[in-house]
Motif scaffolding. Sequence first.
Motif, PDB file in Angstrom:
ATOM      1  N   SER A 157      -6.643   8.398  -9.920  1.00 59.04           N
ATOM      2  CA  SER A 157      -7.597   7.314  -9.642  1.00 59.04           C
ATOM      3  C   SER A 157      -6.903   5.958  -9.746  1.00 59.04           C
ATOM      4  O   SER A 157      -7.260   5.009  -9.031  1.00 59.04           O
ATOM      5  CB  SER A 157      -8.799   7.381 -10.590  1.00 59.04           C
ATOM      6  OG  SER A 157      -8.431   7.048 -11.924  1.00 59.04           O
ATOM      7  N   ASP A 158      -5.900   5.852 -10.616  1.00 59.39           N
ATOM      8  CA  ASP A 158      -5.080   4.643 -10.698  1.00 59.39           C
ATOM      9  C   ASP A 158      -4.319   4.411  -9.396  1.00 59.39           C
ATOM     10  O   ASP A 158      -4.210   3.276  -8.915  1.00 59.39           O
ATOM     11  CB  ASP A 158      -4.080   4.760 -11.849  1.00 59.39           C
ATOM     12  CG  ASP A 158      -4.500   3.978 -13.088  1.00 59.39           C
ATOM     13  OD1 ASP A 158      -5.638   3.474 -13.112  1.00 59.39           O
ATOM     14  OD2 ASP A 158      -3.697   3.879 -14.024  1.00 59.39           O
ATOM     15  N   VAL A 159      -3.772   5.491  -8.840  1.00 59.09           N
ATOM     16  CA  VAL A 159      -3.045   5.383  -7.570  1.00 59.09           C
ATOM     17  C   VAL A 159      -4.000   4.920  -6.472  1.00 59.09           C
ATOM     18  O   VAL A 159      -3.678   4.034  -5.672  1.00 59.09           O
ATOM     19  CB  VAL A 159      -2.397   6.727  -7.197  1.00 59.09           C
ATOM     20  CG1 VAL A 159      -1.690   6.629  -5.839  1.00 59.09           C
ATOM     21  CG2 VAL A 159      -1.402   7.165  -8.265  1.00 59.09           C
ATOM     22  N   ARG A 160      -5.174   5.526  -6.434  1.00 63.55           N
ATOM     23  CA  ARG A 160      -6.166   5.137  -5.413  1.00 63.55           C
ATOM     24  C   ARG A 160      -6.548   3.671  -5.542  1.00 63.55           C
ATOM     25  O   ARG A 160      -6.610   2.939  -4.549  1.00 63.55           O
ATOM     26  CB  ARG A 160      -7.423   6.002  -5.537  1.00 63.55           C
ATOM     27  CG  ARG A 160      -8.459   5.711  -4.440  1.00 63.55           C
ATOM     28  CD  ARG A 160      -9.763   6.444  -4.651  1.00 63.55           C
ATOM     29  NE  ARG A 160     -10.496   5.898  -5.779  1.00 63.55           N
ATOM     30  CZ  ARG A 160     -10.739   6.559  -6.911  1.00 63.55           C
ATOM     31  NH1 ARG A 160     -10.310   7.800  -7.062  1.00 63.55           N
ATOM     32  NH2 ARG A 160     -11.415   5.986  -7.885  1.00 63.55           N
ATOM     33  N   GLN A 161      -6.768   3.215  -6.774  1.00 60.65           N
ATOM     34  CA  GLN A 161      -7.144   1.816  -6.978  1.00 60.65           C
ATOM     35  C   GLN A 161      -6.046   0.878  -6.516  1.00 60.65           C
ATOM     36  O   GLN A 161      -6.322  -0.165  -5.902  1.00 60.65           O
ATOM     37  CB  GLN A 161      -7.466   1.573  -8.448  1.00 60.65           C
ATOM     38  CG  GLN A 161      -8.054   0.194  -8.742  1.00 60.65           C
ATOM     39  CD  GLN A 161      -9.379  -0.011  -8.037  1.00 60.65           C
ATOM     40  OE1 GLN A 161     -10.315   0.760  -8.220  1.00 60.65           O
ATOM     41  NE2 GLN A 161      -9.461  -1.051  -7.220  1.00 60.65           N
ATOM     42  N   PHE A 162      -4.800   1.235  -6.793  1.00 58.42           N
ATOM     43  CA  PHE A 162      -3.687   0.394  -6.353  1.00 58.42           C
ATOM     44  C   PHE A 162      -3.645   0.316  -4.831  1.00 58.42           C
ATOM     45  O   PHE A 162      -3.463  -0.762  -4.260  1.00 58.42           O
ATOM     46  CB  PHE A 162      -2.364   0.921  -6.894  1.00 58.42           C
ATOM     47  CG  PHE A 162      -1.169   0.181  -6.370  1.00 58.42           C
ATOM     48  CD1 PHE A 162      -0.806  -1.044  -6.910  1.00 58.42           C
ATOM     49  CD2 PHE A 162      -0.418   0.686  -5.311  1.00 58.42           C
ATOM     50  CE1 PHE A 162       0.282  -1.755  -6.419  1.00 58.42           C
ATOM     51  CE2 PHE A 162       0.672  -0.015  -4.809  1.00 58.42           C
ATOM     52  CZ  PHE A 162       1.019  -1.235  -5.361  1.00 58.42           C
ATOM     53  N   LEU A 163      -3.798   1.457  -4.158  1.00 62.06           N
ATOM     54  CA  LEU A 163      -3.771   1.467  -2.699  1.00 62.06           C
ATOM     55  C   LEU A 163      -4.918   0.652  -2.113  1.00 62.06           C
ATOM     56  O   LEU A 163      -4.759  -0.005  -1.075  1.00 62.06           O
ATOM     57  CB  LEU A 163      -3.805   2.904  -2.184  1.00 62.06           C
ATOM     58  CG  LEU A 163      -2.547   3.740  -2.466  1.00 62.06           C
ATOM     59  CD1 LEU A 163      -2.804   5.213  -2.183  1.00 62.06           C
ATOM     60  CD2 LEU A 163      -1.362   3.233  -1.644  1.00 62.06           C
ATOM     61  N   GLU A 164      -6.059   0.676  -2.773  1.00 64.01           N
ATOM     62  CA  GLU A 164      -7.186  -0.144  -2.329  1.00 64.01           C
ATOM     63  C   GLU A 164      -6.882  -1.630  -2.494  1.00 64.01           C
ATOM     64  O   GLU A 164      -7.223  -2.444  -1.626  1.00 64.01           O
ATOM     65  CB  GLU A 164      -8.448   0.223  -3.119  1.00 64.01           C
ATOM     66  CG  GLU A 164      -9.012   1.594  -2.783  1.00 64.01           C
ATOM     67  CD  GLU A 164     -10.202   1.960  -3.666  1.00 64.01           C
ATOM     68  OE1 GLU A 164     -10.591   1.130  -4.520  1.00 64.01           O
ATOM     69  OE2 GLU A 164     -10.733   3.072  -3.507  1.00 64.01           O
ATOM     70  N   ASP A 165      -6.232  -1.977  -3.593  1.00 66.03           N
ATOM     71  CA  ASP A 165      -5.965  -3.384  -3.900  1.00 66.03           C
ATOM     72  C   ASP A 165      -4.788  -3.950  -3.109  1.00 66.03           C
ATOM     73  O   ASP A 165      -4.720  -5.168  -2.892  1.00 66.03           O
ATOM     74  CB  ASP A 165      -5.689  -3.550  -5.396  1.00 66.03           C
ATOM     75  CG  ASP A 165      -6.921  -3.278  -6.254  1.00 66.03           C
ATOM     76  OD1 ASP A 165      -8.033  -3.220  -5.701  1.00 66.03           O
ATOM     77  OD2 ASP A 165      -6.746  -3.109  -7.485  1.00 66.03           O
ATOM     78  N   GLU A 166      -3.834  -3.097  -2.724  1.00 67.91           N
ATOM     79  CA  GLU A 166      -2.602  -3.568  -2.070  1.00 67.91           C
ATOM     80  C   GLU A 166      -2.427  -2.848  -0.729  1.00 67.91           C
ATOM     81  O   GLU A 166      -1.704  -1.861  -0.617  1.00 67.91           O
ATOM     82  CB  GLU A 166      -1.391  -3.327  -2.974  1.00 67.91           C
ATOM     83  CG  GLU A 166      -1.470  -3.970  -4.341  1.00 67.91           C
ATOM     84  CD  GLU A 166      -1.548  -5.490  -4.270  1.00 67.91           C
ATOM     85  OE1 GLU A 166      -1.038  -6.066  -3.284  1.00 67.91           O
ATOM     86  OE2 GLU A 166      -2.108  -6.101  -5.199  1.00 67.91           O
ATOM     87  N   PRO A 167      -3.075  -3.333   0.319  1.00 62.49           N
ATOM     88  CA  PRO A 167      -3.077  -2.622   1.609  1.00 62.49           C
ATOM     89  C   PRO A 167      -1.749  -2.633   2.352  1.00 62.49           C
ATOM     90  O   PRO A 167      -1.624  -1.966   3.384  1.00 62.49           O
ATOM     91  CB  PRO A 167      -4.146  -3.381   2.410  1.00 62.49           C
ATOM     92  CG  PRO A 167      -4.207  -4.737   1.798  1.00 62.49           C
ATOM     93  CD  PRO A 167      -3.936  -4.527   0.336  1.00 62.49           C
ATOM     94  N   THR A 168      -0.732  -3.357   1.841  1.00 62.64           N
ATOM     95  CA  THR A 168       0.575  -3.380   2.509  1.00 62.64           C
ATOM     96  C   THR A 168       1.564  -2.393   1.897  1.00 62.64           C
ATOM     97  O   THR A 168       2.708  -2.319   2.345  1.00 62.64           O
ATOM     98  CB  THR A 168       1.202  -4.784   2.438  1.00 62.64           C
ATOM     99  OG1 THR A 168       1.496  -5.109   1.057  1.00 62.64           O
ATOM    100  CG2 THR A 168       0.273  -5.838   3.023  1.00 62.64           C
TER     101      THR A 168
END
Length: 368
Positions: A157-168
Amino acid sequence: RQMRILCALVILGTILLVTEAFGRSTIENLGPKLEKKGIPSTISPKSWLGDLRTVFYNNTLQQLTLPGTHDSGAYQLFNQVQPGYTSPVLTALIELAERIGIPVELIITPWALAQNFTFYQQLSQGIRYLDLRAGWNGSDWVTFHYEDGNLISLLLSDVRQFLEDEPTEIVLVEVSHLSDGNPSTAELQGLINIIENELGSYLFPRTSPIENFTIGDMVSSGKRALVTFEDDSLITNITSLWPGETMYNTYANSANLTDMEQFNQQQLEIYNTQTFYNELYKISWTLTPQVSTIEDSVLPGKPHSLKELAEICDGAPLNQFSAYADGLDYQMGNIVLVDWFEFTQVVNLTNATQTGFVKSIILHNLLG
């Protein structure tokens, strides 16, 4: 080849002997080159791939070296030995605790903790590969390193949140060590379900070999997480996960710095003189405790934890290894992973006084 190696050794010796001022002027020469290419000299580790997209987005994963962490989930552990896990080092840790007469976790935990930050924090500080060891504890899938850690679902879920926050940005996750705890096929399928539930919309499918798509392709597709799964037999028809053999693992299995350095110099030679199809080559810049390491840990001046062991090889030795690779015009594999990497808020590429693992890897990619 001998001449190239000799030249590299000369370069490495020079780096060790020159003054700080000379090193600073060398790094600062990078500034005009970056400016000419429209590359900022100061970037955020959160978004370094995106910040440097004009350079890196046209590269495949095989053409880059990404910074990674070893035993990435071992930043928080809960004093419970992973069921079914055995090793000579674990036995030595338990025997040492019994000999000294203290609770076993006071000996095991310092040697089990491999990181200091959550997955989200690691990714925010520039890490782009996570070593996710998944063990079945009898009721849940958790990460572990000798001892059990957090739930796999929490980590992902941490990985998912990071991907949501940093789209590049992209993230690589290697899910491994699945046999500990003796899980059934149904329980292994449950782990696959956890991965798909947490990262499903971000999972990059294995529809073409590693060398056939770029970082930019991953970003533009929105599928920015490449996840490998150790048990290939279970994912034959699940194209959202990649086989474990996608990651070409190497490690010295030594607590001796010189032995580890020499081993990884050999890996550089292998990687840069051979062709690896549909694989990502890993360089493990880690020292591995041996039984003798544990037995000696009670002596003055010897490492008393994995953190102290990591401090021997992090920093200057890694920078020297990078300089050795650059001197040979060698790529440092596709992933370099470390224990206990340091915190970095901002990466200034032209500031020679600023050090750091992530910065050293970014510079290696830029200057290579």
